[in-house]
Design an enzyme around this catalytic site. Structure first.
Site, PDB file in Angstrom:
ATOM      1  N   HIS A 264       0.536  -1.191  -0.295  1.00  0.00           N
ATOM      2  CA  HIS A 264      -0.447  -0.122  -0.140  1.00  0.00           C
ATOM      3  C   HIS A 264       0.788   1.353  -0.043  1.00  0.00           C
ATOM      4  CE1 HIS A 264      -3.636   2.512   0.994  1.00  0.00           C
ATOM      5  NE2 HIS A 264      -2.962   2.929   1.779  1.00  0.00           N
ATOM      6  N   GLU A 265       1.884   1.519   0.988  1.00  0.00           N
ATOM      7  CA  GLU A 265       3.079   2.784   1.179  1.00  0.00           C
ATOM      8  C   GLU A 265       3.894   2.992   0.191  1.00  0.00           C
ATOM      9  OE1 GLU A 265       1.402   4.504   3.242  1.00  0.00           O
ATOM     10  OE2 GLU A 265       0.448   3.312   4.419  1.00  0.00           O
ATOM     11  N   GLU A 294      -4.931   7.897  -2.493  1.00  0.00           N
ATOM     12  CA  GLU A 294      -5.363   6.971  -2.346  1.00  0.00           C
ATOM     13  C   GLU A 294      -5.615   5.799  -3.175  1.00  0.00           C
ATOM     14  OE1 GLU A 294      -5.074   6.502   1.235  1.00  0.00           O
ATOM     15  OE2 GLU A 294      -5.585   4.398   1.486  1.00  0.00           O
TER      16      GLU A 294
HETATM   17 ZN    ZN Z   1      -3.279   5.530   2.406  1.00  0.00          ZN
END
Ligand code: ZN
Length: 504
Positions: A264-265, A294
């Site tokens: 995710h990061e 996001e």
């Molecule tokens: Zn995020």
């Protein structure tokens, strides 16, 4: 080059440098700072914030903008136009807010965080309620200063997701609710439930770290221009695109959490590392919105790494890393296990099907807070009722309910919708990409992540703030946001995993 534009650019670059310094201080605070230094660090950050506010509201910026306005947009290319418009917007907003309001918000945001931490430890919403009440009051004033004719909650959403309003969010969230609530129920009631036993056990943290690092690098994270460390809450921060810092956290009983946090990061980091070369210190090169940021993390975390082809590619490495735990587990079983969906109280632990319901619940509550429907004292009950309606579970404590998120304690209202808009953007981008590259899943199955990263670089990352979100979506996918892609993705995927639709 236009002289006023040059002067304005220099001033903004300086502000950008201050922002980067504050980014490094934040990273330091979350990753290596001794806890005893908290007060000193709060002092550093508040002094910096004061200097930034002062520099941004300096009358000379207004004068330069006025000079540029008289000629705008003639003679400026689209990068310069974007910079001028962005600076105008920031300046106009910042000067509208009285300094004492800025200061009270900063002070209460920081103190509120400590009070929230304590209230959460003691499971006592009543401890946090007075601060929350005051923060809401201040944010109402803040919104009123920016535009007295606009509903305050729209102004708050706009701060994270530019241009988005309740009028647009409502019908989209209604559709999601109508589709997801029954899907969640069918998943719960399915007689087939994937085996997840092999994801539990002992997993050496050292091996988890090496695995995360390998995968992050293969996805395209440039470790010469970034780092990976540990923090309580994973995040992507740092300073410049040449210094992007991601974090994760490790539990020895579970390697999925750290791995998917890394992925995710990494998605956020690739956006930062992929920013345009030109004007890197100016607003035009910055990420478009919180939701688009996001979308980039979720693109990798969900659309790429939670698909079967990704498990096919990495199954050997997973088995080699944890041979005792994953002995005899094939990629099909692994794929099903990492995609298990089950209602949970805590948003950050929830899966992609139930996650939007956590967001819709918060959105509806925030909306009701700012239009006066809900009083602060009603909120725990409202929260628990909605949780029970949407996910079929009822929190037994406020820690499992209204006290779980950090956002409100810092005054961040209007942030939550970005998470689900990010998920919908990610899905729509993926669909467009697949139309363009029908062999996309084979790329994943063969570890050709470079081509995927380059597509995102080219279509999204280097675009910075040049386009509005609506126009970026249109340019990349041929249409504005369409939640049907997200709904179809979830239905198709989970119908198969949970064997929901008997073949006619
Ligand atoms: Zn995020």
């Amino acid at each position: 080059m236009h002289e006023a534009y040059e002067k304005l650019s220099r001033k903004m670059e300086e502000l950008g440098q201050l922002e980067q310094i504050s980014g490094i201080l934040h990273w330091d605070q979350e990753v290596i700072m001794p806890s005893g230094a908290a007060q000193a660090r709060a002092g550093h950050l508040s002094v910096l914030a004061g200097i930034q506010h002062q520099k941004l509201t300096d009358p000379s910026i207004g004068q330069l903008l006025d000079q540029l306005d008289s000629q705008f947009p003639n003679g400026f290319d689209n990068f310069q136009q974007c910079n001028i418009q962005e600076i105008r917007r920031r300046y106009d907003r910042e000067i509208k807010i009285p300094v004492d309001l800025v200061q009270e918000l900063a002070e209460l945001g920081s103190r509120g965080h400590h009070i929230w931490v304590k209230a959460r430890q003691e499971n006592k919403f009543s401890e946090f309620a007075p601060v929350l009440e005051r923060l809401i009051e201040l944010k109402k004033q803040w919104a009123h200063h920016i535009d007295p004719h606009c509903p305050p909650y729209d102004i708050l959403i706009d701060d994270y997701e530019r241009g988005l309003t309740m009028k647009q969010v409502d019908p989209i969230f209604d559709v999601l609710k109508a589709e997801l609530v029954p899907l969640i129920r069918s998943i719960q009631e399915s007689s087939y439930q994937p085996d997840v036993s092999f994801l539990q056990g002992e997993f050496s943290v050292e091996k988890q770290e090496a695995l995360g690092r390998t995968i992050s690098e293969e996805l395209g994270f440039d470790f010469d221009k970034g780092r990976m460390d540990i923090s309580v809450h994973p995040f992507c921060g740092g300073g410049d695109p040449t210094d992007v810092r991601i974090t994760t956290r490790y539990g020895s009983d579970n390697f999925m959490e750290s791995l998917f946090a890394v992925i995710h990061e990494t998605g956020h980091a690739l956006y930062e590392q992929g920013r345009m070369e030109r004007d890197r210190a100016l607003p035009v090169s910055e990420a478009l919105t919180t939701g688009i940021h996001e979308s980039q993390s979720l693109f990798w975390e969900r659309m790429i790494s939670k698909q079967k082809a990704f498990c096919d590619y990495y199954m050997d490495l997973f088995r080699k890393t944890f041979p005792d735990n994953l002995k005899g587990v094939d990629s099909e079983a692994f794929y099903e296990a990492i995609n298990v969906s089950r209602p949970s109280f805590i948003r950050v632990e929830s899966d992609e099907v139930t996650y939007p319901m956590h967001i819709i619940l918060r959105y509806e509550i925030e909306k009701g807070i700012f239009d006066g429907t809900y009083a602060v004292s009603d909120l725990p009950e409202v929260w628990n009722n909605k949780m029970s309606d949407y996910l079929g579970i009822r929190p037994a404590t406020d820690v499992e309910g209204i006290l779980q998120d950090v956002h409100w304690s810092g005054g961040a209202f209007g942030y939550f919708p970005s998470y689900t808009f990010g998920a919908m953007y990610a899905c729509q981008f993926y669909n467009a990409f697949k139309k363009e590259a029908p062999g996309l899943e084979d790329w994943v199955r063969n570890g050709k992540f470079q081509s995927i990263k380059e597509w995102l670089n080219r279509n999204i990352h280097v675009k910075g703030k040049l386009l509005s979100t609506e126009n970026l979506l249109k340019e990349v996918t041929g249409e504005g946001l369409n939640p049907e892609y997200f709904i179809a993705y979830l239905k198709n995927k989970y119908d198969k995993i949970y064997r929901l639709k008997p073949k006619a």
